[in-house]
Design a protein around this motif. Structure first.
Motif, mmCIF file in Angstrom:
data_model
loop_
_atom_site.group_PDB
_atom_site.id
_atom_site.type_symbol
_atom_site.label_atom_id
_atom_site.label_comp_id
_atom_site.label_asym_id
_atom_site.label_seq_id
_atom_site.Cartn_x
_atom_site.Cartn_y
_atom_site.Cartn_z
ATOM 1 N N ILE A 1 2.934 32.508 44.285
ATOM 2 C CA ILE A 1 3.373 31.718 43.189
ATOM 3 C C ILE A 1 4.751 31.020 43.771
ATOM 4 O O ILE A 1 5.732 29.835 44.199
ATOM 5 C CB ILE A 1 3.310 32.077 41.541
ATOM 6 C CG1 ILE A 1 2.199 32.337 40.839
ATOM 7 C CG2 ILE A 1 4.507 30.824 40.939
ATOM 8 C CD1 ILE A 1 2.321 32.592 39.594
ATOM 9 N N ILE A 2 5.711 31.835 44.606
ATOM 10 C CA ILE A 2 5.994 31.654 45.199
ATOM 11 C C ILE A 2 6.640 30.595 46.581
ATOM 12 O O ILE A 2 7.253 29.662 46.634
ATOM 13 C CB ILE A 2 7.596 32.718 44.782
ATOM 14 C CG1 ILE A 2 7.782 33.987 44.192
ATOM 15 C CG2 ILE A 2 8.502 32.439 46.699
ATOM 16 C CD1 ILE A 2 8.429 35.055 44.519
ATOM 17 N N VAL A 3 5.463 31.595 47.322
ATOM 18 C CA VAL A 3 5.157 29.681 48.083
ATOM 19 C C VAL A 3 4.993 28.875 47.853
ATOM 20 O O VAL A 3 5.611 27.690 48.321
ATOM 21 C CB VAL A 3 3.907 30.813 48.899
ATOM 22 C CG1 VAL A 3 3.768 29.847 49.933
ATOM 23 C CG2 VAL A 3 4.559 32.453 49.922
ATOM 24 N N PHE A 4 3.936 28.607 46.691
ATOM 25 C CA PHE A 4 4.103 27.817 46.310
ATOM 26 C C PHE A 4 5.198 26.632 45.928
ATOM 27 O O PHE A 4 5.139 25.347 46.276
ATOM 28 C CB PHE A 4 2.336 27.315 45.220
ATOM 29 C CG PHE A 4 1.844 26.178 44.066
ATOM 30 C CD1 PHE A 4 1.474 25.469 45.164
ATOM 31 C CD2 PHE A 4 2.596 25.730 43.286
ATOM 32 C CE1 PHE A 4 1.561 23.870 44.618
ATOM 33 C CE2 PHE A 4 2.409 24.637 43.434
ATOM 34 C CZ PHE A 4 1.457 23.656 43.554
ATOM 35 N N ILE A 5 5.526 27.374 45.120
ATOM 36 C CA ILE A 5 7.312 26.632 44.944
ATOM 37 C C ILE A 5 7.891 25.625 46.408
ATOM 38 O O ILE A 5 8.130 25.144 46.001
ATOM 39 C CB ILE A 5 7.310 27.388 43.485
ATOM 40 C CG1 ILE A 5 6.554 28.019 42.581
ATOM 41 C CG2 ILE A 5 8.953 26.925 43.352
ATOM 42 C CD1 ILE A 5 6.816 28.656 41.559
ATOM 43 N N ILE A 6 8.211 27.215 46.146
ATOM 44 C CA ILE A 6 9.705 26.490 47.498
ATOM 45 C C ILE A 6 8.003 25.692 49.060
ATOM 46 O O ILE A 6 9.230 24.162 48.865
ATOM 47 C CB ILE A 6 9.614 27.878 48.067
ATOM 48 C CG1 ILE A 6 10.827 28.903 47.491
ATOM 49 C CG2 ILE A 6 10.301 27.989 49.201
ATOM 50 C CD1 ILE A 6 10.614 30.695 47.860
ATOM 51 N N GLY A 7 7.001 26.250 49.150
ATOM 52 C CA GLY A 7 6.580 25.152 49.567
ATOM 53 C C GLY A 7 6.691 23.784 48.892
ATOM 54 O O GLY A 7 6.365 22.640 50.499
ATOM 55 N N ASN A 8 6.057 23.434 48.135
ATOM 56 C CA ASN A 8 6.400 21.968 46.955
ATOM 57 C C ASN A 8 7.232 21.379 46.516
ATOM 58 O O ASN A 8 7.746 20.877 45.576
ATOM 59 C CB ASN A 8 4.900 21.895 46.305
ATOM 60 C CG ASN A 8 3.815 22.790 46.665
ATOM 61 O OD1 ASN A 8 3.365 21.321 48.213
ATOM 62 N ND2 ASN A 8 3.462 23.464 47.319
ATOM 63 N N LEU A 9 8.267 22.471 46.891
ATOM 64 C CA LEU A 9 8.960 22.343 45.952
ATOM 65 C C LEU A 9 9.787 20.498 46.486
ATOM 66 O O LEU A 9 10.213 19.851 44.846
ATOM 67 C CB LEU A 9 10.880 23.104 46.356
ATOM 68 C CG LEU A 9 12.425 22.616 46.113
ATOM 69 C CD1 LEU A 9 11.374 23.113 44.796
ATOM 70 C CD2 LEU A 9 13.706 23.747 46.383
#
Length: 287
Positions: free
Chosen positions: A256-264
Motif C-alpha cells: 500500500i505504501i509503495v502504491f501511494i508513494i509511487g502514484n502520489l
C-alpha cells in the motif's frame, strides 16, 4: 739237409710267436686305457645326469606357485575397514598397489583395494581381512604352478652362460678381424638371450614371493523414514504461522505504501479534480 730246413722253419715259427706275443703285450695296455677312459667318461656323464636329476627334484619339491585372491566383503564402516586392511598389509610386510573409494548414491559406498602380501603371510592376511567384514559375499583363490617353467628357464640360462664363456675364450684366441666380428655378433645374441631369461626368472620369483589380493568393499545404509518433529511441535508451528501472518501484513502494508508513494502525483491530480467537482456540486445544490 732236411734237418736244417726243419730247424730253420721251427726257429722261424718261434721268432714269429715271440713277436706276436710282444705286440699283444703292447696293445693290451692301450685297450685297457681306452676302457678306463670310457668308464671314466661314462661315470662322469652319470654323475652329471644324477646332478641334474637331483637339482630338478630339489626344485620340484620346493614348488613355486603364484597365488591370487579376490574378496567381496560387506562392511559396516568402509573407511575404518579400509584403514585396518592397509595397516595390516604393512604389518605383514606387504604394500598397497591401488586403493579407490567411490559413492554410487546416498545409500551405497564402495571401495577397491589391491594388496601385495608375502607368500608366507597370504593365508593369515585372508583370514584377518575376512574377519573385518559383516558378510563375506564372495571368495576366490587361485594358484598357478610355475615350477617347471622356472626350472626350464634356469637350465637354459646355465646353458647360455656356458656358451657365453666359450665365445669369450674364442674371442681371446681369435686372430682375424672377420672371426672377431662373427664371434662378437654371436656373443651379443647370446647375452641378449641371457638378459631375457634373467628377466623372466626375476618376474616369476617376484610373483611367487608376493601374492596379490584384490578386495572389494561395499557399505550400504539402511534409510528408515524418520518422524518430522516440525509437524508435531505445536509451538513451533504456531510461531511459524505467526511469522507467516506478520509477513503477509507487512507485505500488504508495504504494498500500500509503495502504491501511494509511487502514484502520489496522480493521486494529487485526481484528488484536486474530485475536490473541484465536489465543490461545484455542493454549490449547485445550494442554488
Amino acid at each position: 739237409m732236411n734237418r736244417k730246413k726243419v730247424i730253420l722253419i721251427f726257429g722261424l715259427f718261434l721268432f714269429l710267436g715271440a713277436c706276436s706275443s710282444n705286440d699283444k703285450e703292447e696293445s693290451l695296455p692301450k685297450s685297457q686305457e681306452e676302457k678306463a677312459e670310457s668308464k671314466m667318461d661314462s661315470s662322469l656323464s652319470g654323475e652329471q645326469a644324477s646332478d641334474k636329476k637331483a637339482e630338478k627334484e630339489a626344485a620340484t619339491n620346493d614348488r613355486m606357485v603364484i597365488h591370487q585372491a579376490q574378496l567381496q566383503l560387506k562392511v559396516k564402516n568402509l573407511e575404518k575397514t579400509q584403514m585396518k586392511i592397509e595397516r595390516k598389509a604393512n604389518e605383514y610386510g606387504g604394500y598397497i598397489v591401488e586403493s579407490n573409494v567411490y559413492r554410487e548414491d546416498e545409500e551405497r559406498v564402495e571401495g577397491t583395494i589391491t594388496v601385495r602380501i608375502p607368500e608366507a603371510r597370504f593365508q593369515d592376511f585372508l583370514v584377518v581381512t575376512e574377519g573385518q567384514a559383516s558378510e563375506v559375499v564372495g571368495r576366490n583363490v587361485t594358484g598357478q604352478d610355475v615350477t617347471e617353467q622356472y626350472v626350464d628357464l634356469k637350465a637354459r640360462l646355465k646353458s647360455k652362460r656356458a656358451v657365453e664363456e666359450r665365445l669369450l675364450a674364442f674371442m681371446q684366441d681369435a686372430k682375424k678381424t672377420e672371426d672377431l666380428l662373427k664371434i662378437s655378433s654371436d656373443l651379443a645374441a647370446v647375452q641378449e638371450e641371457i638378459e631375457q631369461l634373467t628377466g623372466q626368472m626375476k618376474y616369476l620369483e617376484n610373483q611367487t614371493s608376493y601374492s596379490t589380493v584384490t578386495i572389494t568393499l561395499s557399505q550400504e545404509r539402511t534409510v528408515v523414514p524418520g518422524i518430522d518433529n516440525a509437524k508435531l511441535d505445536t509451538w513451533e508451528r504456531t510461531k511459524k504461522q505467526l511469522a507467516t501472518s506478520a509477513n503477509l501484513l507487512l507485505k500488504a502494508g508495504s504494498g500500500i505504501i509503495v502504491f501511494i508513494i509511487g502514484n502520489l502525483p496522480i493521486l494529487i491530480v485526481l484528488g484536486g479534480a474530485g475536490a473541484v467537482v465536489h465543490w461545484a456540486m455542493k454549490r449547485r445544490g445550494k442554488r
